[in-house]
Write a protein that holds these residues in place. Structure first.
Motif, short mmCIF file in Angstrom:
data_model
loop_
_atom_site.label_atom_id
_atom_site.label_comp_id
_atom_site.label_asym_id
_atom_site.label_seq_id
_atom_site.Cartn_x
_atom_site.Cartn_y
_atom_site.Cartn_z
N UNK A 234 -4.20 -0.37 -2.88
CA UNK A 234 -3.99 0.73 -1.62
C UNK A 234 -2.95 0.15 -0.80
N UNK A 235 -1.68 -0.07 -1.32
CA UNK A 235 -0.79 -0.79 -0.45
C UNK A 235 -0.38 0.27 0.92
N UNK A 236 -0.11 -0.41 1.92
CA UNK A 236 0.21 0.54 3.00
C UNK A 236 1.83 0.26 3.33
N UNK A 237 2.35 1.34 4.25
CA UNK A 237 3.71 1.43 4.50
C UNK A 237 3.92 0.51 5.57
N UNK A 238 3.20 0.58 6.60
CA UNK A 238 3.04 -0.20 7.65
C UNK A 238 1.57 -0.21 8.47
N UNK B 188 5.00 -4.39 7.42
CA UNK B 188 5.63 -3.36 6.37
C UNK B 188 4.64 -3.39 4.97
N UNK B 189 3.39 -3.98 5.33
CA UNK B 189 2.65 -3.98 4.05
C UNK B 189 2.98 -5.55 3.24
N UNK B 190 3.99 -5.85 3.39
CA UNK B 190 4.27 -7.37 2.76
C UNK B 190 4.65 -8.39 3.60
N UNK B 191 5.18 -8.24 4.89
CA UNK B 191 5.58 -9.03 5.77
C UNK B 191 5.63 -8.53 7.21
#
Length: 266
Positions: free
Chosen positions: A90-94, A241-244
């Motif tokens: 469920x990756x998030x955009x932010x 941003x979901x990654x950093x």
């Protein structure tokens, strides 16, 4: 003997010069990141303060409030939350810190997560920003519409919320600034908040530098056209941003507001 003494001094001077040259060497700058902001976000400067503004159209994005994982323990930080969401597919955009919390990361006020009330509405009087009345709530109803309302109105209306988080103070109430705010008070921090332009448009904002509550409230009213807006927190304000991390560091987080791509209708 004298020559040996002079040679020792010369060597010492050379060593100091080499050390200074190393210390003053040009530092490597981090590479510029292209497309650093999540898709719904943009940079904006208002009253000389730089911000990241994320306008969330609920016809295109899903927005929710999260606090704990499957083990019942708080995620504790945006980094931990992002990692957990990826692992669940469920990756998030932010994601942004979404409300004030106690030392054990439990919410200070109301928290509704996936339609379940995790913490009750808090109408108490006390010291601190949360209790600077009127305080309020950000919510998403079961009808899919978003709202920001003061806590008293929420208690009276008892809306059917699928997500809700309580914080304080309110920044904008029905188009008016919070009555306790100074024009530009001396309290300055990195701050973040949430406003609702209409039932289908949520606006998240986080400052890149310190800002007063008065100026932050005017941002929502005058630049972002939000008739109602809520302060979320300061000092620990963060955006990922979901990654950093885009703004903020490894700060603790209680409730978390997160945005993902709209799920396709089944």
């Amino acid at each position: 003997m004298k020559k040996r003494y002079l040679a020792t001094i010369l060597i010492g001077v050379l060593l100091v010069a080499v050390a200074m040259a190393w210390w003053l060497r040009p530092k490597e700058r981090p590479p510029l990141v292209i497309g650093a902001l999540p898709a719904p976000c943009r940079d904006l400067t208002f009253e000389a303060v730089p911000y990241v503004i994320c306008e969330i159209g609920l016809n295109s994005y899903d927005i929710g409030i999260f606090h704990a994982g499957g083990d019942g323990k708080p995620f504790g930080s945006l980094e931990a939350f992002d990692k957990a969401m990826k692992e669940q597919g469920r990756p998030m955009l932010l994601a942004m810190n979404g409300g004030m919390y106690h030392e054990d990361l439990t919410p200070v006020g109301l928290l509704v997560e996936e339609g379940s009330e995790k913490a009750p509405l808090n109408l108490a009087d006390a010291e601190g920003n949360f209790f600077l009345k009127p305080n309020g709530l950000f919510l998403v109803g079961r009808d899919g519409k978003a709202a920001v309302m003061d806590s008293g109105a929420y208690a009276a209306a008892k809306p059917d919320s699928i997500f809700a988080t309580q914080s304080g103070p309110m920044l904008v109430i029905d188009g008016a600034l919070h009555p306790r705010f100074e024009q530009n008070g001396t309290s300055r921090y990195i701050r973040n908040g949430v406003g609702v332009r209409d039932g289908h448009t949520v606006v998240l904002a986080i400052s890149r530098s310190e800002v007063s509550l008065g100026s932050f409230a005017r941002l929502f009213r005058d630049a972002l056209s939000c008739p109602n807006a809520l302060f979320l927190d300061g000092v620990v304000s963060a955006l990922s941003d979901g990654d950093r991390m885009i703004i903020g560091g490894k700060y603790p987080a209680g409730p978390i507001i997160a945005v993902s791509a709209k799920k396709a209708a089944q």
